[in-house]
Design a protein around this motif. Sequence first.
Motif, PDB file in Angstrom:
ATOM      1  N   ASP A  60       0.834  -1.199   0.000  1.00  6.48           N
ATOM      2  CA  ASP A  60       0.000   0.000   0.000  1.00  6.48           C
ATOM      3  C   ASP A  60       0.876   1.260   0.000  1.00  6.48           C
ATOM      4  O   ASP A  60       1.587   1.517   0.970  1.00  6.48           O
ATOM      5  CB  ASP A  60      -0.901  -0.011   1.230  1.00  6.48           C
ATOM      6  N   PRO A  61       0.844   2.080  -1.084  1.00  7.87           N
ATOM      7  CA  PRO A  61       1.656   3.294  -1.115  1.00  7.87           C
ATOM      8  C   PRO A  61       1.190   4.339  -0.101  1.00  7.87           C
ATOM      9  O   PRO A  61       1.903   5.294   0.173  1.00  7.87           O
ATOM     10  CB  PRO A  61       1.518   3.803  -2.549  1.00  7.87           C
ATOM     11  N   GLY A  62       0.002   4.137   0.481  1.00  8.50           N
ATOM     12  CA  GLY A  62      -0.481   5.033   1.525  1.00  8.50           C
ATOM     13  C   GLY A  62       0.087   4.722   2.895  1.00  8.50           C
ATOM     14  O   GLY A  62      -0.136   5.460   3.849  1.00  8.50           O
ATOM     15  N   HIS A  63       0.831   3.621   3.015  1.00 11.12           N
ATOM     16  CA  HIS A  63       1.473   3.268   4.285  1.00 11.12           C
ATOM     17  C   HIS A  63       2.962   3.569   4.177  1.00 11.12           C
ATOM     18  O   HIS A  63       3.694   2.886   3.476  1.00 11.12           O
ATOM     19  CB  HIS A  63       1.260   1.797   4.615  1.00 11.12           C
ATOM     20  N   LEU A  64       3.365   4.626   4.862  1.00  9.23           N
ATOM     21  CA  LEU A  64       4.763   5.046   4.888  1.00  9.23           C
ATOM     22  C   LEU A  64       5.303   4.880   6.299  1.00  9.23           C
ATOM     23  O   LEU A  64       4.602   5.138   7.279  1.00  9.23           O
ATOM     24  CB  LEU A  64       4.904   6.506   4.448  1.00  9.23           C
ATOM     25  N   ILE A  65       6.558   4.474   6.389  1.00 13.25           N
ATOM     26  CA  ILE A  65       7.215   4.265   7.670  1.00 13.25           C
ATOM     27  C   ILE A  65       8.354   5.270   7.769  1.00 13.25           C
ATOM     28  O   ILE A  65       9.297   5.240   6.973  1.00 13.25           O
ATOM     29  CB  ILE A  65       7.733   2.830   7.794  1.00 13.25           C
ATOM     30  N   GLU A  66       8.246   6.178   8.734  1.00  8.78           N
ATOM     31  CA  GLU A  66       9.245   7.242   8.917  1.00  8.78           C
ATOM     32  C   GLU A  66      10.157   6.878  10.077  1.00  8.78           C
ATOM     33  O   GLU A  66       9.698   6.630  11.196  1.00  8.78           O
ATOM     34  CB  GLU A  66       8.531   8.559   9.206  1.00  8.78           C
ATOM     35  N   TYR A  67      11.449   6.831   9.799  1.00 12.83           N
ATOM     36  CA  TYR A  67      12.447   6.505  10.814  1.00 12.83           C
ATOM     37  C   TYR A  67      13.173   7.769  11.267  1.00 12.83           C
ATOM     38  O   TYR A  67      13.231   8.764  10.535  1.00 12.83           O
ATOM     39  CB  TYR A  67      13.456   5.489  10.271  1.00 12.83           C
ATOM     40  N   GLY A  68      13.738   7.714  12.464  1.00 14.35           N
ATOM     41  CA  GLY A  68      14.409   8.864  13.053  1.00 14.35           C
ATOM     42  C   GLY A  68      15.632   9.328  12.290  1.00 14.35           C
ATOM     43  O   GLY A  68      16.083  10.463  12.467  1.00 14.35           O
ATOM     44  N   ASP A  69      16.186   8.491  11.411  1.00 10.27           N
ATOM     45  CA  ASP A  69      17.381   8.869  10.651  1.00 10.27           C
ATOM     46  C   ASP A  69      17.048   9.566   9.334  1.00 10.27           C
ATOM     47  O   ASP A  69      17.925   9.846   8.531  1.00 10.27           O
ATOM     48  CB  ASP A  69      18.255   7.646  10.388  1.00 10.27           C
ATOM     49  N   GLY A  70      15.749   9.844   9.081  1.00  9.98           N
ATOM     50  CA  GLY A  70      15.344  10.528   7.855  1.00  9.98           C
ATOM     51  C   GLY A  70      14.822   9.611   6.765  1.00  9.98           C
ATOM     52  O   GLY A  70      14.262  10.075   5.770  1.00  9.98           O
ATOM     53  N   GLU A  71      14.967   8.308   6.937  1.00  8.26           N
ATOM     54  CA  GLU A  71      14.419   7.390   5.947  1.00  8.26           C
ATOM     55  C   GLU A  71      12.895   7.388   6.054  1.00  8.26           C
ATOM     56  O   GLU A  71      12.333   7.338   7.146  1.00  8.26           O
ATOM     57  CB  GLU A  71      14.937   5.965   6.164  1.00  8.26           C
ATOM     58  N   VAL A  72      12.243   7.452   4.892  1.00  5.82           N
ATOM     59  CA  VAL A  72      10.788   7.328   4.814  1.00  5.82           C
ATOM     60  C   VAL A  72      10.523   6.216   3.805  1.00  5.82           C
ATOM     61  O   VAL A  72      10.695   6.404   2.606  1.00  5.82           O
ATOM     62  CB  VAL A  72      10.105   8.645   4.396  1.00  5.82           C
ATOM     63  N   ARG A  73      10.112   5.083   4.318  1.00  9.91           N
ATOM     64  CA  ARG A  73      10.015   3.864   3.521  1.00  9.91           C
ATOM     65  C   ARG A  73       8.567   3.604   3.109  1.00  9.91           C
ATOM     66  O   ARG A  73       7.678   3.625   3.945  1.00  9.91           O
ATOM     67  CB  ARG A  73      10.522   2.705   4.370  1.00  9.91           C
ATOM     68  N   GLN A  74       8.369   3.344   1.819  1.00 10.02           N
ATOM     69  CA  GLN A  74       7.065   2.867   1.372  1.00 10.02           C
ATOM     70  C   GLN A  74       6.978   1.386   1.714  1.00 10.02           C
ATOM     71  O   GLN A  74       7.913   0.627   1.498  1.00 10.02           O
ATOM     72  CB  GLN A  74       6.868   3.056  -0.125  1.00 10.02           C
ATOM     73  N   GLN A  75       5.841   0.981   2.252  1.00 13.44           N
ATOM     74  CA  GLN A  75       5.634  -0.411   2.634  1.00 13.44           C
ATOM     75  C   GLN A  75       5.817  -1.359   1.448  1.00 13.44           C
ATOM     76  O   GLN A  75       5.321  -1.096   0.357  1.00 13.44           O
ATOM     77  CB  GLN A  75       4.216  -0.556   3.178  1.00 13.44           C
ATOM     78  N   PHE A  76       6.561  -2.429   1.677  1.00 14.60           N
ATOM     79  CA  PHE A  76       6.651  -3.556   0.739  1.00 14.60           C
ATOM     80  C   PHE A  76       6.949  -4.779   1.586  1.00 14.60           C
ATOM     81  O   PHE A  76       8.097  -5.046   1.922  1.00 14.60           O
ATOM     82  CB  PHE A  76       7.751  -3.342  -0.293  1.00 14.60           C
ATOM     83  N   SER A  77       5.910  -5.503   1.942  1.00 15.48           N
ATOM     84  CA  SER A  77       6.067  -6.585   2.896  1.00 15.48           C
ATOM     85  C   SER A  77       5.388  -7.856   2.396  1.00 15.48           C
ATOM     86  O   SER A  77       4.280  -7.809   1.878  1.00 15.48           O
ATOM     87  CB  SER A  77       5.454  -6.157   4.235  1.00 15.48           C
ATOM     88  N   ILE A  78       6.069  -8.966   2.595  1.00 17.20           N
ATOM     89  CA  ILE A  78       5.506 -10.279   2.289  1.00 17.20           C
ATOM     90  C   ILE A  78       5.227 -10.963   3.622  1.00 17.20           C
ATOM     91  O   ILE A  78       6.130 -11.098   4.454  1.00 17.20           O
ATOM     92  CB  ILE A  78       6.484 -11.114   1.448  1.00 17.20           C
TER      93      ILE A  78
END
Length: 156
Positions: A84-102
């Motif tokens: 889901d491109p609407g689920h983003l994971i923001e980490y404290g180091d500045g990475e903002v990851r689009q969900q891609f999970s199996i």
Amino acid sequence: MSRVDHINNPDAPEPNSVVPSTVVFVTNEEGRVLLIQRSDNGDWALPGGGHDFGERIADTAVRETKEETGIDIEVTGVIGLYTDPGHLIEYGDGEVRQQFSIAFRARPTGGQVATSAESVRVAWIDPSDLDRLPINPSMRMRIDHGLGKRSEPYIG
């Protein structure tokens, strides 16, 4: 490192990475689900993590489950693909990851419950107790799909 999950949040930052990852739905003989309480946000979740170079994706599931829970597993199936491109994971180091999970289904084969740097608690949770735990809605969907024993993998 801190973690914030943004689900359909119009104010979320733009993604800057995609990392294939796994989560693993493991149940024991009593039907309890193996969950971790995450050290980065306090939520309860299925064990899992990012895919490393040189490994098969099912091996990622086995490795991450062992690292986060102390439990050895055998992968027995696929529950679904969660992108889901609407689920983003923001980490404290500045990475903002689009969900891609199996999401994989697995059974325990050994080991002893143990915490890690990523898990402050590890427990076999009765499905009737899930509503009492803080669980991200996206993660809860994966757990519910695992409990539902879908005939076809979820793709979404």
